[in-house]
Scaffold this motif. Sequence first.
Motif, short mmCIF file in Angstrom:
data_model
loop_
_atom_site.label_atom_id
_atom_site.label_comp_id
_atom_site.label_asym_id
_atom_site.label_seq_id
_atom_site.Cartn_x
_atom_site.Cartn_y
_atom_site.Cartn_z
N GLU A 1 12.31 5.53 -2.39
CA GLU A 1 11.00 6.13 -2.11
C GLU A 1 10.01 5.11 -1.55
O GLU A 1 9.23 5.42 -0.64
CB GLU A 1 10.43 6.75 -3.39
CG GLU A 1 9.19 7.60 -3.19
CD GLU A 1 9.49 8.88 -2.44
OE1 GLU A 1 8.79 9.15 -1.44
OE2 GLU A 1 10.43 9.60 -2.83
N ARG B 1 8.90 5.31 2.97
CA ARG B 1 7.48 5.38 3.36
C ARG B 1 7.13 6.71 4.02
O ARG B 1 6.42 6.76 5.01
CB ARG B 1 7.10 4.19 4.23
CG ARG B 1 7.40 2.87 3.53
CD ARG B 1 6.68 1.66 4.04
NE ARG B 1 6.97 0.55 3.13
CZ ARG B 1 7.82 -0.44 3.39
NH1 ARG B 1 8.44 -0.48 4.55
NH2 ARG B 1 8.03 -1.40 2.51
N SER C 1 3.45 5.79 -0.63
CA SER C 1 4.82 5.90 -1.13
C SER C 1 5.04 5.04 -2.36
O SER C 1 5.82 5.41 -3.25
CB SER C 1 5.81 5.52 -0.02
OG SER C 1 5.80 6.48 1.01
#
Length: 632
Positions: free
Chosen positions: A155, A159, A165
């Motif tokens: 994750e 981005r 993120s």
Amino acid sequence: MPPYMFANRAFCFSSCNAWCRVLRCRGIVACAKMRNQRRNAADFCTTRNPRRACSDGILFQEQPQIGNPYLEDALLRGYLKSHLPAQVFAEVNPDLERFGALVKDEIDPLGRECESQPPWLLQFDAWGRRVDEIVTCAAWKRMKEISAEEGLVAEAYERKHSNWSRIHQMAKVYLFTPASGFFSCPVAMTDGAAKVIESLGIPKYLEEAYARLTSRDAGRFWTSGQWMTERKGGSDVAGGTETVAQELPDGTYALRGFKWFTSAADSDVTLTLARIAAANGQVEEGTRGLSLFYVKLRDEEGNLNGIQIQRLKEKLGTRQLPTAELYLDGATAQRISKEGRGVAAIAAMLTVTRVHNAVTAVAGMRRAILLARDYAVKREAFGKCLAEHPLHMRTLARMEVEARGAFLLTMETARILGMQETQKATEEDRLMLRLLTPVVKLYTAKQAVAIASEALECFGGQGFMEDTGLAILLRDAQVLPIWEGTTNVLSLDVLRSLAKSRGKALDAFFAAAQAKMEPALGVTELEPSAQMVHEALRKLRNFAREMALKGEFTAQMAARDFAFTLARIYGGVLLLEHAAHCDATTVDAYAAQRWCRQDLCPIDAANEGGSYAMNAVSRDADLVFDGWPDPR
């Protein structure tokens, strides 16, 4: 399997919904009614359960439960809603709610299995062949699959939400960590390894490693170790690293040395430090002699790569996590830093792993408080439930305020990290990240231990029983002030951040604090607290000037108090900022007020009391060694 207290929500009577309502109420007026319902329900259960019907010698208390940890964490949801752009929140919110359900239904039971079936070492097979295999349970292996599928590392590097993120990732890790059987440790080190490779520009020979470390495919996902600690132990890698790297004709290296403490020793790859030997066998000592190497643990046939596992460590906590002593006997490695620049190369990794350490700390605090909160409406003492005792509620409130400040400090550091990674950070942001990372790690780690200890008291004798699963809260928390640098080591690192920036990091701190508090100054109920923070900032600024005049000796004596002062002041700043947001509640305002009533500048009181006088060190030594035989 022992009946751990962290079991999923399950009741044998229909009035359980009433208890769920109590958990969400603001007051305690419903407790008497709930108590009567509980008695009726207990009578009903007794008729259905022969073991309870035979009550002599059997303790019966209702166990605390946690449902979906995302839905039960008002601060997490409020923080995300107030900080994330609306479109990002609209995407992140359902994902975290879904993941919270997964934590409750699958990850939590897996974590209990990891605790009850710890790893063990099979050194030899039945025919005397040395195999050095770390045997882990099926639940541990499933944790690795979930970590990949949920993108607990990926994750941050995909981005999809730009600089947000990192916040999305850390929010998931925050929910995952306390239920994960400490698989959060390999997740943290994998994240750190990916960060190092990314900071090197992802060279071609590391493309596969980077792709696997950041993969969502459970079949391709790799985890990474972090092998820095050797026989001398501690954070002084410059003085303690003895591993030698001998260059081979093909440009790779053969590593020989002893690694005394290697967490997640069953990982697929690792990063480690070593000293490159010259043609005459000599190595350069100190930091300049260290280079960073990338090592695969096994070859294509699955055999260990010149690695012998001496033993698994016996630890106070984190027993679910395989930690080993390893001997490198010609392990093939690739140098990934410039020669002699190994310490500089791991700087990015330390930032990431220290943020993970802080996330683990605040997640542990939240878990302990959620359990204690649930127990407070179930446990009856002296004729009424714990939630009706004002002193008990005040204790829980103190824990909650501390957890809130620690959470906001951690998420703010993660937010700035995300900005730096997406080239959106200003110079002031980069200075703040360098300053806040050690501050947040050391502060949250110490508070996690304190909150865990306080939480065990909330359960009375049950908090001391291993078979309740509560003791693990304290045992696992105790590692957090030690991993990734002890409190004193990190306090000195705070001073290094000031020295290296020539004071600009502290200037950035003052500027950020003033800017973030500005909205609170226009809110009547928050302004007195904001003024308290202003006064603490004034005292801190005065001490900083005095410290600069007195020099390094005074600075080192004061380093710990200085770091805690930074944490307390900035925690107050962030709580005020959060409380001033348009979506904030009266609870957010009260939390900020409660935080700011404590001593926000402990370094000032210590200074006034003479703690940093020139004779303080000798007097401290006299106190510590009082009665000790004179070595002279």
